[in-house]
Design a protein around this motif. Structure first.
Motif, mmCIF file in Angstrom:
data_model
loop_
_atom_site.group_PDB
_atom_site.id
_atom_site.type_symbol
_atom_site.label_atom_id
_atom_site.label_comp_id
_atom_site.label_asym_id
_atom_site.label_seq_id
_atom_site.Cartn_x
_atom_site.Cartn_y
_atom_site.Cartn_z
ATOM 1 N N ILE A 31 -5.259 -3.266 -14.937
ATOM 2 C CA ILE A 31 -5.336 -4.243 -13.886
ATOM 3 C C ILE A 31 -3.262 -4.811 -13.439
ATOM 4 C CG2 ILE A 31 -5.171 -6.267 -11.877
ATOM 5 C CD1 ILE A 31 -8.254 -5.998 -12.710
ATOM 6 N N ASP A 32 -2.426 -4.514 -13.015
ATOM 7 C CA ASP A 32 -1.440 -4.972 -13.593
ATOM 8 C C ASP A 32 -0.777 -6.225 -12.029
ATOM 9 O OD1 ASP A 32 -1.173 -3.329 -15.025
ATOM 10 O OD2 ASP A 32 0.910 -2.181 -13.906
ATOM 11 N N ILE A 33 -0.492 -7.252 -12.989
ATOM 12 C CA ILE A 33 0.169 -7.961 -11.565
ATOM 13 C C ILE A 33 1.569 -8.647 -12.053
ATOM 14 C CG2 ILE A 33 -0.515 -10.201 -10.848
ATOM 15 C CD1 ILE A 33 -3.193 -10.681 -12.363
ATOM 16 N N TYR A 34 2.556 -8.643 -10.924
ATOM 17 C CA TYR A 34 3.897 -8.908 -10.987
ATOM 18 C C TYR A 34 4.773 -9.720 -10.164
ATOM 19 C CZ TYR A 34 4.056 -3.833 -12.767
ATOM 20 O OH TYR A 34 3.444 -2.359 -13.878
ATOM 21 N N ILE A 35 5.662 -10.517 -10.747
ATOM 22 C CA ILE A 35 5.231 -12.336 -10.630
ATOM 23 C C ILE A 35 7.232 -11.839 -10.577
ATOM 24 C CG2 ILE A 35 5.612 -14.386 -10.725
ATOM 25 C CD1 ILE A 35 2.998 -14.249 -11.311
ATOM 26 N N CYS A 36 8.032 -11.847 -10.097
ATOM 27 C CA CYS A 36 9.263 -12.169 -9.595
ATOM 28 C C CYS A 36 9.755 -13.519 -10.234
ATOM 29 C CB CYS A 36 9.856 -10.681 -8.853
ATOM 30 S SG CYS A 36 11.477 -10.835 -8.436
ATOM 31 N N LEU A 37 10.562 -13.319 -11.027
ATOM 32 C CA LEU A 37 11.773 -14.657 -11.888
ATOM 33 C C LEU A 37 12.636 -14.605 -11.508
ATOM 34 C CD1 LEU A 37 10.321 -14.539 -15.291
ATOM 35 C CD2 LEU A 37 9.930 -16.077 -13.876
ATOM 36 N N GLN A 38 13.507 -13.455 -11.212
ATOM 37 C CA GLN A 38 14.470 -13.776 -10.574
ATOM 38 C C GLN A 38 15.176 -12.304 -10.136
ATOM 39 O OE1 GLN A 38 16.641 -14.735 -14.428
ATOM 40 N NE2 GLN A 38 17.721 -13.005 -13.998
ATOM 41 N N GLY A 39 16.241 -12.017 -8.969
ATOM 42 C CA GLY A 39 16.909 -10.633 -8.366
ATOM 43 C C GLY A 39 15.141 -9.952 -7.584
ATOM 44 N N MET A 41 13.180 -6.607 -7.258
ATOM 45 C CA MET A 41 11.762 -5.717 -7.145
ATOM 46 C C MET A 41 11.233 -5.200 -6.560
ATOM 47 S SD MET A 41 8.798 -5.589 -10.153
ATOM 48 C CE MET A 41 7.187 -4.492 -9.432
ATOM 49 N N LYS A 42 11.713 -3.859 -6.023
ATOM 50 C CA LYS A 42 10.725 -3.512 -4.978
ATOM 51 C C LYS A 42 9.100 -2.431 -5.953
ATOM 52 C CE LYS A 42 13.785 -2.372 -0.878
ATOM 53 N NZ LYS A 42 14.927 -1.116 -0.494
ATOM 54 N N ILE A 43 7.867 -2.087 -5.369
ATOM 55 C CA ILE A 43 6.651 -0.677 -5.955
ATOM 56 C C ILE A 43 5.925 -0.393 -4.467
ATOM 57 C CG2 ILE A 43 5.866 -3.563 -5.933
ATOM 58 C CD1 ILE A 43 4.631 -2.302 -8.384
ATOM 59 N N CYS A 44 5.688 0.282 -4.865
ATOM 60 C CA CYS A 44 5.052 1.639 -3.557
ATOM 61 C C CYS A 44 4.583 1.746 -4.014
ATOM 62 C CB CYS A 44 6.222 2.747 -3.570
ATOM 63 S SG CYS A 44 5.258 3.564 -2.373
ATOM 64 N N LEU A 52 9.659 -7.922 -3.302
ATOM 65 C CA LEU A 52 9.400 -8.869 -4.409
ATOM 66 C C LEU A 52 11.089 -9.680 -4.545
ATOM 67 C CD1 LEU A 52 6.767 -6.905 -5.244
ATOM 68 C CD2 LEU A 52 6.765 -8.684 -7.116
ATOM 69 N N HIS A 53 10.947 -11.072 -4.287
ATOM 70 C CA HIS A 53 12.326 -11.948 -4.775
ATOM 71 C C HIS A 53 11.082 -12.927 -5.457
ATOM 72 C CE1 HIS A 53 13.604 -9.482 -1.099
ATOM 73 N NE2 HIS A 53 14.285 -9.753 -1.540
#
Length: 201
Positions: A31-39, A41-44, A52-53
């Protein structure tokens, strides 16, 4: 593309701040979890694109095909990845589950604190590094267990989509072969040996 991660014996999870880069479509059993800190990101994920912002969070379940795009320089993301290596046989209970709301913001008051708090705590540990590395490891481990408990507690009896079932079978064979290669890479390994480990001729 199949992604095969090897973890050290001391940390059976991958939690870090990642300087985001493009990553081709792949899938894996964790399982992956992504949290955007800055910038940005796009995930498909399985054909659905999320942008993600700051503080936007997305869950990628096991065997879900996903691809990452990063056009904004210096985008930083908290990456939380865990699976069987960390949870052991208990991971089988959540392996085929998906999160009801895979995309949300950490500041969204409608999201359960049961899932928000461990995510925020992991982010805080990474952004304000704890001098005591043992304590930091324990905090991260306890947060991952809380996240796993949330996924298990909010499970729904939905059948696993056919494409994810097929990937699961494929990965089971391929991971066995890749593990064999990792353990015997100093020895001459033939294609026939590797195929036999995976159950192929």
């Amino acid at each position: 593309m199949i992604y095969f991660a090897q973890h050290s014996n001391t940390k059976l999870y991958d939690v870090r701040i990642w300087r985001c880069t493009d990553f081709a479509q792949h899938w894996h059993s964790g399982i992956d979890i992504y949290i955007c800190l800055q910038g940005q990101m796009k995930i498909c994920i399985e054909g659905k694109t999320y942008c993600l912002h700051q503080d936007d969070t997305v869950f990628v379940s096991a065997y879900e095909a996903h691809e990452i795009f990063c056009d904004v320089p210096d985008t930083r993301v908290v990456l939380i990845a865990f699976g069987y290596e960390f949870l052991g046989n208990n991971y089988n209970e959540i392996l085929n589950l998906s999160v009801d709301t895979p995309f949300f913001n950490l500041k969204d008051s409608r999201i359960s604190k049961q899932i928000l708090l461990p995510l925020i705590q992991i982010q805080n540990v990474l952004c304000k590094p704890e001098k005591d590395t043992i304590l930091a490891d324990w905090i991260i481990r306890s947060c991952i267990y809380t996240i796993a408990a949330y996924i298990y507690q909010h499970r729904q009896n939905k059948p696993l989509p056919a494409d994810r079932r097929l990937r699961a079978k494929c990965l089971e064979k391929m991971y066995g072969m890749l593990q064999y290669i990792c353990e015997h890479f100093r020895e001459p390994i033939t294609v026939e040996q590797a195929a036999a480990v995976a159950g192929y001729d």
